[in-house]
Design an enzyme around this catalytic site. Structure first.
Site, PDB file in Angstrom:
ATOM      1  N   GLU A   1      12.588   7.621   1.020  1.00  0.00           N
ATOM      2  CA  GLU A   1      12.028   6.615   1.992  1.00  0.00           C
ATOM      3  C   GLU A   1      12.401   5.440   3.058  1.00  0.00           C
ATOM      4  OE1 GLU A   1       7.207   8.233   0.441  1.00  0.00           O
ATOM      5  OE2 GLU A   1       8.450   6.339  -0.306  1.00  0.00           O
TER       6      GLU A   1
ATOM      7  N   ASP B   1       1.584   3.149 -14.532  1.00  0.00           N
ATOM      8  CA  ASP B   1       2.460   3.041 -15.337  1.00  0.00           C
ATOM      9  C   ASP B   1       3.150   3.614 -15.955  1.00  0.00           C
ATOM     10  OD1 ASP B   1       2.499   4.172 -12.453  1.00  0.00           O
ATOM     11  OD2 ASP B   1       4.114   2.859 -11.898  1.00  0.00           O
TER      12      ASP B   1
ATOM     13  N   THR C   1      -0.197   5.883  -7.572  1.00  0.00           N
ATOM     14  CA  THR C   1      -1.670   4.923  -7.548  1.00  0.00           C
ATOM     15  C   THR C   1      -2.578   5.775  -8.440  1.00  0.00           C
ATOM     16  OG1 THR C   1       0.006   3.281  -6.258  1.00  0.00           O
ATOM     17  CG2 THR C   1      -2.950   3.500  -6.053  1.00  0.00           C
TER      18      THR C   1
ATOM     19  N   CYS D   1       4.235   1.269  -2.246  1.00  0.00           N
ATOM     20  CA  CYS D   1       2.882   1.983  -1.077  1.00  0.00           C
ATOM     21  C   CYS D   1       2.576   1.056   0.083  1.00  0.00           C
ATOM     22  CB  CYS D   1       1.588   2.559  -1.608  1.00  0.00           C
ATOM     23  SG  CYS D   1       1.423   2.736  -3.390  1.00  0.00           S
TER      24      CYS D   1
ATOM     25  N   LYS E   1       6.028  -0.229   2.143  1.00  0.00           N
ATOM     26  CA  LYS E   1       6.851   0.737   2.420  1.00  0.00           C
ATOM     27  C   LYS E   1       6.196   1.620   4.018  1.00  0.00           C
ATOM     28  CE  LYS E   1       5.037   4.624   0.900  1.00  0.00           C
ATOM     29  NZ  LYS E   1       5.409   5.791  -0.093  1.00  0.00           N
TER      30      LYS E   1
ATOM     31  N   CYS F   1       1.525  -1.331  -5.586  1.00  0.00           N
ATOM     32  CA  CYS F   1       1.182  -0.436  -4.600  1.00  0.00           C
ATOM     33  C   CYS F   1       0.862  -1.183  -3.268  1.00  0.00           C
ATOM     34  CB  CYS F   1       0.063   0.344  -5.623  1.00  0.00           C
ATOM     35  SG  CYS F   1      -0.406   0.807  -3.557  1.00  0.00           S
TER      36      CYS F   1
HETATM   37  P1  FAD Z   1       1.011  -1.871 -11.463  1.00  0.00           P
HETATM   38  O1  FAD Z   1       0.166  -1.846  -8.958  1.00  0.00           O
HETATM   39  O2  FAD Z   1       2.553  -2.192 -10.998  1.00  0.00           O
HETATM   40  O3  FAD Z   1       0.659  -2.860 -11.686  1.00  0.00           O
HETATM   41  C1  FAD Z   1       1.759  -3.599 -12.870  1.00  0.00           C
HETATM   42  C2  FAD Z   1       0.980  -5.588 -12.572  1.00  0.00           C
HETATM   43  O4  FAD Z   1       0.661  -5.811 -13.846  1.00  0.00           O
HETATM   44  C3  FAD Z   1       1.936  -5.948 -12.026  1.00  0.00           C
HETATM   45  O5  FAD Z   1       1.069  -6.348 -10.762  1.00  0.00           O
HETATM   46  C4  FAD Z   1       2.735  -7.100 -12.566  1.00  0.00           C
HETATM   47  O6  FAD Z   1       2.932  -7.841 -12.202  1.00  0.00           O
HETATM   48  C5  FAD Z   1       1.653  -7.048 -14.028  1.00  0.00           C
HETATM   49  N1  FAD Z   1       2.554  -7.217 -14.765  1.00  0.00           N
HETATM   50  C6  FAD Z   1       3.506  -7.636 -15.881  1.00  0.00           C
HETATM   51  N2  FAD Z   1       4.022  -7.629 -16.625  1.00  0.00           N
HETATM   52  C7  FAD Z   1       3.170  -8.926 -17.168  1.00  0.00           C
HETATM   53  C8  FAD Z   1       2.454  -9.352 -18.536  1.00  0.00           C
HETATM   54  N3  FAD Z   1       3.134  -9.103 -18.901  1.00  0.00           N
HETATM   55  N4  FAD Z   1       1.641 -10.216 -17.882  1.00  0.00           N
HETATM   56  C9  FAD Z   1       0.605  -9.733 -16.974  1.00  0.00           C
HETATM   57  N5  FAD Z   1       0.788  -9.367 -16.060  1.00  0.00           N
HETATM   58  C10 FAD Z   1       1.998  -8.740 -16.047  1.00  0.00           C
HETATM   59  N6  FAD Z   1       2.763   5.447  -5.241  1.00  0.00           N
HETATM   60  C11 FAD Z   1       1.602   6.278  -4.661  1.00  0.00           C
HETATM   61  O7  FAD Z   1       0.552   6.883  -5.249  1.00  0.00           O
HETATM   62  N7  FAD Z   1       1.974   6.795  -3.234  1.00  0.00           N
HETATM   63  C12 FAD Z   1       3.253   6.101  -2.255  1.00  0.00           C
HETATM   64  O8  FAD Z   1       3.225   6.197  -1.097  1.00  0.00           O
HETATM   65  C13 FAD Z   1       4.121   5.099  -3.536  1.00  0.00           C
HETATM   66  N8  FAD Z   1       4.963   4.088  -3.249  1.00  0.00           N
HETATM   67  C14 FAD Z   1       5.998   3.612  -3.881  1.00  0.00           C
HETATM   68  C15 FAD Z   1       7.127   2.916  -3.264  1.00  0.00           C
HETATM   69  C16 FAD Z   1       7.669   2.120  -4.504  1.00  0.00           C
HETATM   70  C17 FAD Z   1       9.022   1.601  -3.201  1.00  0.00           C
HETATM   71  C18 FAD Z   1       7.047   1.791  -5.312  1.00  0.00           C
HETATM   72  C19 FAD Z   1       8.139   0.902  -6.091  1.00  0.00           C
HETATM   73  C20 FAD Z   1       6.104   2.337  -5.996  1.00  0.00           C
HETATM   74  C21 FAD Z   1       5.692   2.994  -5.188  1.00  0.00           C
HETATM   75  N9  FAD Z   1       3.981   3.788  -5.805  1.00  0.00           N
HETATM   76  C22 FAD Z   1       3.662   4.944  -4.969  1.00  0.00           C
HETATM   77  C23 FAD Z   1       3.924   3.924  -7.235  1.00  0.00           C
HETATM   78  C24 FAD Z   1       2.725   3.007  -7.462  1.00  0.00           C
HETATM   79  O9  FAD Z   1       2.655   1.957  -6.805  1.00  0.00           O
HETATM   80  C25 FAD Z   1       2.722   2.638  -8.907  1.00  0.00           C
HETATM   81  O10 FAD Z   1       2.416   4.300  -9.423  1.00  0.00           O
HETATM   82  C26 FAD Z   1       1.500   1.902  -8.989  1.00  0.00           C
HETATM   83  O11 FAD Z   1       1.547   0.434  -8.484  1.00  0.00           O
HETATM   84  C27 FAD Z   1       0.964   1.633 -11.022  1.00  0.00           C
HETATM   85  O12 FAD Z   1      -0.040   1.222 -11.320  1.00  0.00           O
HETATM   86  P2  FAD Z   1      -0.351   0.215 -12.358  1.00  0.00           P
HETATM   87  O13 FAD Z   1      -1.517  -0.269 -12.392  1.00  0.00           O
HETATM   88  O14 FAD Z   1       0.433   0.846 -13.165  1.00  0.00           O
HETATM   89  O15 FAD Z   1       0.779  -0.823 -12.308  1.00  0.00           O
END
Ligand code: FAD
Length: 448
Positions: free
Chosen positions: A182, A304, A312, A48, A51, A43
């Site tokens: 987007e 995710d 997010t 997010c 973007k 994010c």
């Molecule tokens: P993430 O935020 O992806 O965090 C996972 C972390 O784990 C990352 O930093 C990664 O590097 C780390 N990682 C992975 N594997 C390992 C490992 N083995 N060891 C150590 N570290 C590791 N959501 C919204 O709500 N609104 C929006 O407008 C929106 N826009 C988006 C636009 C784009 C282009 C994208 C790609 C996504 C967007 N999202 C949006 C979705 C949002 O970013 C995700 O839903 C959110 O970040 C999920 O959070 P998370 O904690 O599950 O994973």
């Protein structure tokens, strides 16, 4: 003395992981968090936040031309992609720093390394070091799904788009989801020639059909090309450095950048989940119950990687609920009903609750109220774009089942309207509310 190094080890410092780590630590747990890339996760670093900043940056093209109509002398306009890119990435650096400070101030130990599961209570770091923890939380997020065709290595995903050396003159965007729409909107507004290629004729599947149709109409009016029922067969780089795309049936197109935005898969490959018997679903997602528990008693997962709702605010809520349940003495689940969401296309669209089609299928008799209007903000728009708001109401109870809208600022307006759905309000409550004039939001209390 605990037999473990930590009470909690979190893998992944993104939206879900950071919230879970911080709240668990504030409940008194000894916490470490591993991050293989940059603190803040998708994010903040490549989702997010950057973007939305690109959306803001791109909107100036139109706003500057409106300014002239309002009497401002703007002078000669030009756009510098590198300046916008560097400004956005500079702010991402700032936010990453803030996330790091938050972890530090909550006494969460940050380990800047990839971590994998070595056993039910053991993680292995990339450096080879093994660490034990009473509980492990997997919050590794998702990763762009890349299709398999010859030359796919010449294409980029949303991960790379924030770092492009140059603004593409001709951009092909593959996919029909929100990320595709987007970026198509951003680069179209910035002056690139944009073509969206989609396998079916259906885009933005989870949104209301009429709203999506309006979005398509406006996007085409703004010059975005759509090639529906189309798929890339192969891509070759030409001697001039362009990308030659074969779309089948003798359709060859030249572009200078191809963005693949065909979904995001849970990032579970190579995570060592088999070492702890953590079960996966068909898409590689970690299967969890409503308390974010996996099939291994000591291991949990949020965000995710569980492929429930890839947003997010949902990952953050799941992380918080996990921390309260496991370390705060307050076992709780989260409610997935009426989650609002938006597409920051230009103009943006937003929705909460059931679409008209879903409501008709599940409730039978529904009333649909709508307003198809020309926002005052658009009076100077050469395209005469109209906004569309819809409210779907259960005919028997009068309760609102869904609100869907497209038009300037619709995500800002919808966030507030979502409270009404969550509170189970009826259409009467909207009718009883006096309009705030002149605004676009007043259309919501004047729906016929
Ligand atoms: P993430 O935020 O992806 O965090 C996972 C972390 O784990 C990352 O930093 C990664 O590097 C780390 N990682 C992975 N594997 C390992 C490992 N083995 N060891 C150590 N570290 C590791 N959501 C919204 O709500 N609104 C929006 O407008 C929106 N826009 C988006 C636009 C784009 C282009 C994208 C790609 C996504 C967007 N999202 C949006 C979705 C949002 O970013 C995700 O839903 C959110 O970040 C999920 O959070 P998370 O904690 O599950 O994973």
């Amino acid at each position: 003395m605990s037999q473990f190094d930590y009470d909690l080890f979190v893998i992944g410092a993104g939206s879900g992981g950071v919230r879970a780590a911080r709240i668990s630590a504030s409940h008194g747990a000894k916490v470490a968090i591993a991050e293989e890339y940059r603190v803040g996760g998708t994010c903040v670093i490549r989702g997010c936040v950057p973007k939305k900043m690109l959306v803001y940056g791109s909107m100036f093209a139109e706003e500057l031309s409106h300014a002239e109509k309002y009497g401002w002398s703007v002078g000669e306009k030009s756009f510098d992609w590198a300046a916008l890119r560097d400004f956005v990435n500079g702010d991402v650096d700032r936010l990453e720093g803030l996330y790091g400070k938050t972890l530090e101030s909550h006494d969460v130990e940050l380990i800047a390394e990839r971590a994998t599961i070595a056993g039910p209570n053991t993680v292995k770091l990339a450096s080879g070091r093994e660490i034990t923890a009473k509980h492990i939380l997997i919050a590794v997020g998702a990763w762009p799904a890349m299709p398999d065709f010859p030359g796919v290595e010449h294409c980029i995903s949303s991960n790379e788009i924030f770092h492009l050396e140059q603004q593409p003159k001709c951009l092909m965007v593959v996919g029909g989801g929100y990320i595709a729409m987007e970026f198509a909107g951003i680069f179209n507004a910035l002056g690139s020639e944009v073509t969206v290629v989609n396998r079916s004729d259906k885009i933005l599947r989870s949104y209301d059909d009429q709203i999506v149709e309006r979005m398509l109409h406006i996007a085409m009016g703004r010059g975005i090309n759509f090639r529906m029922h189309s798929e890339i067969k192969s891509v070759e780089r030409t001697a001039e450095g362009c990308l030659s795309v074969d779309l089948g049936e003798s359709n060859r197109v030249q572009v200078d950048q191809i963005l693949i935005a065909t979904g995001r898969n849970p990032k579970t490959d190579g995570l060592g989940l088999e070492n702890a018997g953590v079960q996966l679903g068909e898409k590689g997602e970690i299967i969890v119950d409503e308390y974010n528990r996996t099939s291994c008693e000591s291991i949990y997962a949020v965000g995710d990687v569980t492929d429930r709702v890839q947003l997010t605010p949902v990952a953050i809520r799941e992380g918080h609920a996990f921390a309260d349940s496991v370390f705060g003495g307050n076992p709780r689940t989260i409610d997935y009903d009426f989650i609002p969401s938006a597409v920051f296309s230009q103009p943006p669209l937003a929705g909460v609750g059931m679409t008209e089609k879903e409501a008709r299928r599940t409730h039978g008799n529904v009333r649909v109220y709508s307003s198809d209007f020309r926002p005052m903000k658009n009076i100077f728009s050469p395209h005469a774009e109209r906004g569309l708001y819809k409210m779907i109401v259960d005919d028997t109870s009068g309760k609102i089942l869904g609100i869907h809208m497209i038009g300037p600022e619709s995500p800002e307006i919808l966030q507030v309207a979502a409270v009404a759905l969550k509170a189970g309000l009826t259409k009467d409550a909207f009718d009883d509310t006096v309009a705030l004039h002149p605004s676009m939001a007043e259309e919501l209390v004047l729906l016929k």
